[in-house]
Design a protein around this motif. Structure first.
Motif, PDB file in Angstrom:
ATOM      1  N   ALA A 181       1.906  -0.089 -26.242  1.00 51.43           N
ATOM      2  CA  ALA A 181       2.976   0.199 -25.207  1.00 51.43           C
ATOM      3  C   ALA A 181       2.350   0.692 -23.931  1.00 51.43           C
ATOM      4  O   ALA A 181       2.589   1.926 -23.588  1.00 51.43           O
ATOM      5  N   SER A 182       1.188  -0.071 -23.374  1.00 56.91           N
ATOM      6  CA  SER A 182       0.591   0.306 -22.330  1.00 56.91           C
ATOM      7  C   SER A 182       1.517   0.106 -20.948  1.00 56.91           C
ATOM      8  O   SER A 182       2.639  -0.571 -20.937  1.00 56.91           O
ATOM      9  N   ASN A 183       0.781   0.731 -20.025  1.00 56.04           N
ATOM     10  CA  ASN A 183       1.430   0.531 -18.676  1.00 56.04           C
ATOM     11  C   ASN A 183       1.137  -1.083 -18.056  1.00 56.04           C
ATOM     12  O   ASN A 183       2.016  -1.482 -17.195  1.00 56.04           O
ATOM     13  N   LEU A 184      -0.139  -1.623 -18.573  1.00 55.62           N
ATOM     14  CA  LEU A 184      -0.300  -2.818 -17.996  1.00 55.62           C
ATOM     15  C   LEU A 184      -0.916  -3.639 -19.164  1.00 55.62           C
ATOM     16  O   LEU A 184      -1.941  -3.136 -20.033  1.00 55.62           O
ATOM     17  N   TYR A 185      -0.515  -4.830 -19.420  1.00 58.24           N
ATOM     18  CA  TYR A 185      -1.224  -5.669 -20.587  1.00 58.24           C
ATOM     19  C   TYR A 185      -1.472  -7.043 -20.104  1.00 58.24           C
ATOM     20  O   TYR A 185      -0.695  -7.556 -19.528  1.00 58.24           O
ATOM     21  N   ILE A 186      -2.677  -7.187 -20.068  1.00 59.18           N
ATOM     22  CA  ILE A 186      -3.356  -8.581 -19.405  1.00 59.18           C
ATOM     23  C   ILE A 186      -3.646  -9.656 -20.793  1.00 59.18           C
ATOM     24  O   ILE A 186      -4.529  -9.269 -21.604  1.00 59.18           O
ATOM     25  N   ALA A 187      -2.921 -10.360 -20.815  1.00 56.93           N
ATOM     26  CA  ALA A 187      -3.149 -11.628 -22.141  1.00 56.93           C
ATOM     27  C   ALA A 187      -3.808 -12.597 -21.494  1.00 56.93           C
ATOM     28  O   ALA A 187      -3.243 -13.653 -20.409  1.00 56.93           O
ATOM     29  N   ILE A 188      -4.979 -13.097 -22.057  1.00 56.55           N
ATOM     30  CA  ILE A 188      -5.756 -14.047 -21.492  1.00 56.55           C
ATOM     31  C   ILE A 188      -5.930 -15.022 -22.744  1.00 56.55           C
ATOM     32  O   ILE A 188      -6.477 -15.005 -23.859  1.00 56.55           O
ATOM     33  N   GLY A 189      -5.513 -16.247 -22.521  1.00 57.27           N
ATOM     34  CA  GLY A 189      -5.635 -17.444 -23.480  1.00 57.27           C
ATOM     35  C   GLY A 189      -4.837 -17.192 -24.709  1.00 57.27           C
ATOM     36  O   GLY A 189      -5.193 -17.544 -25.685  1.00 57.27           O
ATOM     37  N   ILE A 232      11.559  14.220 -34.460  1.00 61.83           N
ATOM     38  CA  ILE A 232      11.794  12.808 -33.546  1.00 61.83           C
ATOM     39  C   ILE A 232      10.470  12.390 -33.284  1.00 61.83           C
ATOM     40  O   ILE A 232       9.616  13.331 -32.836  1.00 61.83           O
ATOM     41  N   GLY A 233      10.194  10.991 -33.300  1.00 66.86           N
ATOM     42  CA  GLY A 233       8.794  10.708 -33.170  1.00 66.86           C
ATOM     43  C   GLY A 233       8.850   9.537 -31.970  1.00 66.86           C
ATOM     44  O   GLY A 233       9.751   8.769 -31.827  1.00 66.86           O
ATOM     45  N   VAL A 234       8.260  10.032 -30.715  1.00 70.33           N
ATOM     46  CA  VAL A 234       8.383   9.563 -29.713  1.00 70.33           C
ATOM     47  C   VAL A 234       7.364   8.225 -29.387  1.00 70.33           C
ATOM     48  O   VAL A 234       6.086   8.637 -29.636  1.00 70.33           O
ATOM     49  N   SER A 235       7.708   7.156 -29.010  1.00 68.33           N
ATOM     50  CA  SER A 235       7.015   5.990 -28.993  1.00 68.33           C
ATOM     51  C   SER A 235       5.780   6.133 -27.549  1.00 68.33           C
ATOM     52  O   SER A 235       6.369   6.916 -26.608  1.00 68.33           O
ATOM     53  N   ASN A 236       4.742   6.026 -27.734  1.00 65.04           N
ATOM     54  CA  ASN A 236       3.691   5.984 -26.724  1.00 65.04           C
ATOM     55  C   ASN A 236       4.356   5.414 -25.389  1.00 65.04           C
ATOM     56  O   ASN A 236       4.721   4.177 -25.298  1.00 65.04           O
ATOM     57  N   ASN A 237       4.033   6.227 -24.279  1.00 69.13           N
ATOM     58  CA  ASN A 237       4.311   5.525 -23.048  1.00 69.13           C
ATOM     59  C   ASN A 237       5.739   5.289 -22.609  1.00 69.13           C
ATOM     60  O   ASN A 237       6.055   4.508 -21.868  1.00 69.13           O
ATOM     61  N   ALA A 238       6.563   5.558 -23.590  1.00 68.54           N
ATOM     62  CA  ALA A 238       8.245   5.312 -23.469  1.00 68.54           C
ATOM     63  C   ALA A 238       8.677   6.244 -22.491  1.00 68.54           C
ATOM     64  O   ALA A 238       9.468   5.996 -21.519  1.00 68.54           O
ATOM     65  N   PHE A 239       8.524   7.651 -22.673  1.00 68.07           N
ATOM     66  CA  PHE A 239       9.239   8.716 -22.002  1.00 68.07           C
ATOM     67  C   PHE A 239       8.375   9.170 -20.854  1.00 68.07           C
ATOM     68  O   PHE A 239       8.901   9.550 -19.827  1.00 68.07           O
ATOM     69  N   LEU A 273       4.658 -11.349 -29.417  1.00 70.51           N
ATOM     70  CA  LEU A 273       5.145 -10.774 -28.103  1.00 70.51           C
ATOM     71  C   LEU A 273       6.083  -9.640 -28.726  1.00 70.51           C
ATOM     72  O   LEU A 273       6.321  -8.421 -28.035  1.00 70.51           O
ATOM     73  N   ALA A 274       6.530  -9.613 -29.931  1.00 68.78           N
ATOM     74  CA  ALA A 274       7.180  -8.463 -30.800  1.00 68.78           C
ATOM     75  C   ALA A 274       6.242  -7.283 -30.670  1.00 68.78           C
ATOM     76  O   ALA A 274       6.841  -6.119 -30.632  1.00 68.78           O
ATOM     77  N   GLY A 275       4.931  -7.396 -30.750  1.00 68.55           N
ATOM     78  CA  GLY A 275       4.211  -6.075 -30.678  1.00 68.55           C
ATOM     79  C   GLY A 275       3.854  -5.560 -29.525  1.00 68.55           C
ATOM     80  O   GLY A 275       3.487  -4.501 -29.286  1.00 68.55           O
ATOM     81  N   ILE A 276       3.853  -6.385 -28.345  1.00 69.55           N
ATOM     82  CA  ILE A 276       3.732  -5.955 -27.038  1.00 69.55           C
ATOM     83  C   ILE A 276       4.693  -5.773 -26.095  1.00 69.55           C
ATOM     84  O   ILE A 276       4.631  -5.430 -24.827  1.00 69.55           O
ATOM     85  N   SER A 277       5.841  -5.854 -26.339  1.00 73.11           N
ATOM     86  CA  SER A 277       7.037  -6.217 -25.381  1.00 73.11           C
ATOM     87  C   SER A 277       7.445  -4.546 -24.918  1.00 73.11           C
ATOM     88  O   SER A 277       7.897  -4.539 -23.718  1.00 73.11           O
ATOM     89  N   ALA A 278       6.972  -3.455 -25.600  1.00 69.27           N
ATOM     90  CA  ALA A 278       7.241  -2.339 -25.099  1.00 69.27           C
ATOM     91  C   ALA A 278       6.313  -1.957 -23.772  1.00 69.27           C
ATOM     92  O   ALA A 278       6.233  -0.915 -23.041  1.00 69.27           O
ATOM     93  N   SER A 279       5.124  -2.749 -23.548  1.00 67.56           N
ATOM     94  CA  SER A 279       4.367  -2.577 -22.394  1.00 67.56           C
ATOM     95  C   SER A 279       5.089  -2.618 -21.176  1.00 67.56           C
ATOM     96  O   SER A 279       5.882  -3.479 -21.195  1.00 67.56           O
TER      97      SER A 279
END
Ligand code: FAD
Length: 317
Positions: free
Chosen positions: A255-263, A150-157, A271-277
């Motif tokens: 898959a961070s706890n906080l994602y700040i998108a500027i400009g 089982i490969g666990v995604s970062n910050n998911a569990f 969005l596909a790559g950051i939606s797990a945040s």
């Protein structure tokens, strides 16, 4: 019998994902009524794994395995699994483990499910929930082989403390020259900053920042927050930032706890790559920017005014 977890480390220190995979392994082991063994490579502080439910650490202190090598590490993990009688092997869904896991799967004839975000719904069926279609959906995948990876995604569990007594044993796997058919002799890091994969917070900039000369405020905001920096694809294509910072469908997943998108406009591929945040904050001059629909918090404003103000406020804390 045990559940085996491969705990990643760098320069002797466990990565954050080692704590998360250990916590996950403890949950699976609890369901199976067994204990957790770990394999670590040249880590200094094996004791700390006891905090996350690991009862035994097989400690490999071998100079030839100081630098990550997918095939050699897979060989060692396979031998550790055999030694421990492990029928479930847990690892991270990091880039390194994603290279290693299919090799391990071949060696052990084990089914492998990557990008897993939750503990198995039941250990009788071993069905796991995983992200699918570039994080746009979930798949519920049953692993039917006797040995399961089982490969666990970062910050998911998440990292969960389950303190247990830990025993540390030296382990000398048998790896041969053929296991090193492709070998990195030296790894030079681009910078000593927090990496996107390990970051709790990611500060990301897009084409709205107009040019590389304006990245000082992104760096400063990231420094104040202890965050990693990232960017949209066009920004790295234009050479404003290194490709290692490009996130999205064709870049790194976040898959961070906080994602700040500027400009950043919030194109579907981004969005596909950051939606797990977990929490997404968007700063954009255009109230119609698609990113606002995916955001938890939005600031309609000029990044060149908002970001310096944000930095000043954060420095007051
Ligand atoms: P833009 O779309 O130009 O958006 C800039 C934003 O900045 C705008 O919303 C604007 O309102 C805002 N802005 C302007 N000035 C300011 C200011 N002063 N302050 C605040 N905001 C301001 N993209 C990725 O990011 N990652 C990927 O992995 C990826 N993969 C792709 C794969 C394929 C096959 C394709 C076709 C495209 C891919 N793209 C990817 C590109 C994607 O479609 C978008 O073109 C890209 O994400 C847009 O980048 P951007 O938001 O930085 O730039």
């Amino acid at each position: 019998m045990s559940v085996l977890v491969y705990t990643e480390s760098e320069n002797g220190k466990f990565k954050k994902n080692a704590h998360e995979t250990s916590s996950y392994a403890y949950e699976v082991a609890k369901q199976l009524g067994v204990s957790v063994s770990a394999i670590s490579f040249n880590a200094d502080n094996n004791d700390e794994l006891g905090t996350y439910g690991v009862s035994k650490v097989l400690n490999v202190s071998d100079e030839t395995l100081k630098t990550y090598n997918a095939k050699a590490f897979a060989r060692a993990i396979a031998q550790a699994a055999e030694k421990e009688g492990a029928s479930v092997i847990i690892l991270s869904s990091s880039t390194n483990s994603k290279y290693l896991a299919p090799l391990l799967s071949g060696m052990l004839k084990a089914g492998y499910a990557p990008n897993v975000v939750a503990a198995p719904e039941s250990t009788s069926t071993f069905t796991v929930k995983r992200t699918a279609f570039s994080n746009k959906g979930f798949a519920h995948t049953q692993i039917t082989t006797a040995t399961k990876i089982i490969g666990v995604s970062n910050n998911a569990f998440g990292v969960i403390e389950n303190k247990v007594e830990v025993v540390i044993e030296d382990f000398s796997p048998s790896v041969t020259d053929t296991d090193f058919s492709a070998k990195s002799t030296n790894i030079d890091k681009v910078s000593g900053k927090v990496t996107i994969a390990d970051a709790d917070i990611v500060v990301s900039g897009g084409r709205g920042l107009k040019g590389p000369e304006n990245w000082g405020m992104i760096e400063e905001l990231a420094d104040v927050l202890g965050a990693a920096t990232a960017c949209s694809k066009p920004v790295s294509d234009l050479g404003w930032r290194p490709h290692s910072e490009h996130v999205g469908q064709t870049g790194k997943p976040v898959a961070s706890n906080l994602y700040i998108a500027i400009g950043i406009s919030g194109a579907i591929q981004h969005l596909a790559g950051i939606s797990a945040s977990k929490v997404k904050v968007v700063i954009n001059t255009d109230p119609e920017a698609p990113f606002f629909k995916a955001a938890d918090y939005g600031i309609v404003g000029d990044a060149f005014e908002v970001v310096p103000e944000l930095i000043e406020k954060l420095k007051e804390f």
